[in-house]
Design an enzyme around this catalytic site. Structure first.
Site, short mmCIF file in Angstrom:
data_model
loop_
_atom_site.label_atom_id
_atom_site.label_comp_id
_atom_site.label_asym_id
_atom_site.label_seq_id
_atom_site.Cartn_x
_atom_site.Cartn_y
_atom_site.Cartn_z
N GLU A 1 20.21 3.13 -17.22
CA GLU A 1 20.52 1.91 -16.48
C GLU A 1 21.42 1.04 -17.35
O GLU A 1 20.96 0.39 -18.29
CB GLU A 1 19.25 1.13 -16.11
CG GLU A 1 19.59 -0.10 -15.25
CD GLU A 1 18.54 -1.19 -15.30
OE1 GLU A 1 18.59 -2.08 -14.44
OE2 GLU A 1 17.66 -1.16 -16.19
N GLY B 1 0.76 -1.24 0.00
CA GLY B 1 0.00 0.00 0.00
C GLY B 1 0.79 1.29 0.00
O GLY B 1 0.22 2.36 0.25
N ASP C 1 15.24 2.79 -17.97
CA ASP C 1 15.38 1.37 -17.65
C ASP C 1 15.90 0.58 -18.86
O ASP C 1 15.53 0.86 -20.00
CB ASP C 1 14.01 0.83 -17.21
CG ASP C 1 14.08 -0.55 -16.64
OD1 ASP C 1 14.78 -0.73 -15.63
OD2 ASP C 1 13.43 -1.46 -17.20
#
Length: 588
Positions: free
Chosen positions: A356, A174, A327
């Site tokens: 990355e 959460g 990414d």
């Protein structure tokens, strides 16, 4: 002299514009081979009495590896044109090294102009330029689903109680954007001034690297307004924010991929991907690694290019983000990244572009793609020495040097230095829960050039094995936090920010690499200021006599960590597992 070991590559990290006027030159020789090197240079059009007018200056040996020495010179060509060569000297001979390789050092060679290297013109447009603010940034990486739960009403229905168990691959707890907003006072007090968020866009997973919609925030994280509030409050505090873009692949639940699954070769999106045949099955298309739910995007397709560029520009225009972390950046074509760089830098000139890349990133760091890469190859030898204890101090230093020599200085100054992340074991776990080793590693990394980053929870002693265990819930109960580690990180970050210019731009010199006793000393120097570091990873107390150090006895000397004044005749003990940082500066 070992001629075959002499190496210089023009128009590379061996010869480049540093600031649009200054040219940096490096040459490599066999370790211990050359006594000194002279740099011969001048303007290719400048002649005097029919002879080319050349300048000469000594080069400085700036680094060594197990096999090579690296030499450096810095020049400012008056007319921004440069013609140059090297004279390498050892015990037995002088040789001329230029564009034709090794030549005899004599008048005929010196007068043969085509033997010289050329740097035709120093263009500012060709100069690698990075945002200045990155040099003074200490980053804090947040995995949003695990940092803080600020709105329980947004949590997935199957969310587990916060921190109730070690995370599984598909667990939710959460965490959300409101939780980050609620903890900004904590982050500001820690001292960090840059926040890197892993993906926040709509996606079915907890990590969000399987994107559904790049233009919307995942509903379990929040909405555009709370994100706008987050960015605004960060900027009000003098802090920056960087988002994570997954442009190598998209989620299999995305509308584009589902259209291909449904309509096959009749889909309007069929050329958005690398599909080998139709209909689509689990093994006839390219994807990230072998992950079926992450089909690889075809970034050579103009429609895909426009789609991804629109995304990148949208989050800059609408929310004023400060950076993009890209990414799997090394698996996307260079042509697209050059277009990406041009587009986002035109929109926001000081945006930070981070790729990355887990290996040498030099091909992406030439000034027209990324500003930096996640600097795993730079920090891995540090971890192997301090945490794993699998390499010697000298081996570590040589690998650190080799990595620095492989880059332009201005690229090294903004590299993204990290010891752990959502993709690795946590630092404390890598150190086998030895807090002293973790502290030493952090202090060592924070002493290096580049922009340091810590992973959420490192500052309070959070541990964890590889994914998913490195993605534990942040611990907020003070009684469960390692308060000593927290105070250590606050001091380390404060010291880094205090000495930022020196630690970014200063020269690195290894003073002592004692493999037998696992004792290291190096210094960072800029102008009249010097920081000297000592790391004792051995089992014996080491004693430092200040008078034996290369410090002017009239300099002001202090323990940089405690700010306690020291005296020229002091002797200081460095206990096993501990480190010492000395500061010396000319009196004001």
């Amino acid at each position: 002299m070992e001629y075959a070991a002499i190496h210089h590559q023009p128009f590379s990290t061996d010869a480049y514009s540093y600031d649009g006027r200054t040219v940096h030159i490096k040459i490599r020789t066999k370790k211990g081979d050359a006594d000194h090197i002279r740099f011969i240079w001048g303007d290719p059009y400048e002649y005097n009495d029919g002879k080319w007018s050349a300048n000469e200056q000594p080069m400085r040996k700036i680094a060594a590896t197990e096999m090579h020495d690296y030499w450096f010179a810095e020049v400012v060509p008056p007319f921004r044109r440069l013609q140059y060569a090297f004279v390498v000297t050892d015990d037995h001979e002088d040789i001329f090294f230029g564009s034709s390789g090794v030549c005899p050092y004599n008048e005929k060679t010196l007068e043969t102009i085509h033997y010289y290297f050329k740097f035709p013109f120093v263009h500012e447009a060709d100069t690698f330029q990075a945002p200045e603010w990155v040099k003074s940034t200490v980053w804090y990486q947040i995995f949003p689903e695990r940092f803080a739960n600020g709105r329980e009403d947004l949590s997935p229905k199957n969310a587990l109680p916060w921190g109730s168990k070690d995370p599984g691959v598909n667990d939710f707890f959460g965490g959300d954007l409101q939780g980050i907003v609620d903890k900004l006072d904590y982050l500001e007090d820690l001292g960090v001034n840059g926040i890197y968020l892993t993906p926040i866009f709509s996606a079915p997973s907890n990590h969000k690297y399987d994107t559904l919609d790049y233009f919307s925030i995942d509903p379990h994280f929040g909405d555009p307004e709370i994100f706008r509030t987050l960015v605004s409050q960060l900027h009000q505090r003098g802090m920056r924010i960087m988002l994570d873009a997954v442009f190598n692949h998209i989620g299999s639940a995305s509308p584009q991929w589902q259209d291909v699954v449904k309509n096959g070769d009749q889909s309007r999106y069929k050329d958005w991907f690398h599909i080998h045949s139709f209909p689509v099955t689990d093994d006839n298309y390219d994807r990230f690694a072998f992950t079926a739910d992450m089909p690889k995007l075809n970034t050579a397709n103009p429609e895909v290019q426009k789609y991804l560029l629109d995304i990148a520009l949208y989050w800059i225009r609408e929310f004023d983000i400060d950076g993009w972390r890209l990414d799997v950046a090394n698996e996307v074509d260079h042509v697209f990244w050059k277009t990406f760089r041009q587009a986002v830098s035109t929109e926001k000139p000081d945006v930070y572009i981070l790729g990355e890349i887990w290996h040498s990133a030099e091909p992406w760091l030439r000034g027209d793609e990324f500003h930096a890469a996640m600097n795993y190859p730079f920090t891995e030898p540090m971890i192997e020495y301090f945490a794993d204890q699998t390499i010697s101090a000298s081996r570590m230093a040589h690998r650190v040097n080799a990595h620095l020599m492989n880059g332009m200085k201005q690229a090294n100054e903004v590299m993204f230095n990290l010891l752990d992340s959502h993709d690795t074991k946590r630092l404390l776990t890598r150190c086998r829960n030895d807090e002293k080793k973790a502290r030493a590693l952090l202090a060592f990394m924070f002493a290096q050039t580049g922009s340091p980053c810590i992973y959420y929870g490192t500052e309070i002693g959070l541990d964890g094995e590889n994914d998913p265990l490195c993605r534990k819930c942040m611990v907020w109960e003070k009684e469960k936090q390692n308060q000593d580690m927290l105070q250590f990180m606050k001091r380390l970050i404060a010291l880094r920010k205090q000495e930022n210019t020196l630690l970014t731009e200063g020269h690195l010199e290894w003073n002592l690499l004692d493999d037998k006793n696992d004792f290291i000393s190096f210094s960072r120097t800029l102008d009249e200021k010097i920081l000297i570091y000592f790391f004792n990873q051995g089992n014996v107390v080491q004693h430092i006599s200040l008078r034996e150090l290369n410090i002017d006895r009239n300099n002001k000397i202090c323990d940089a960590w405690t700010e306690q004044p020291l005296h020229y005749h002091d002797v200081i003990a460095v206990q096993p597992g501990e480190f010492l940082i000395l500061s010396a500066a000319a009196p004001v």
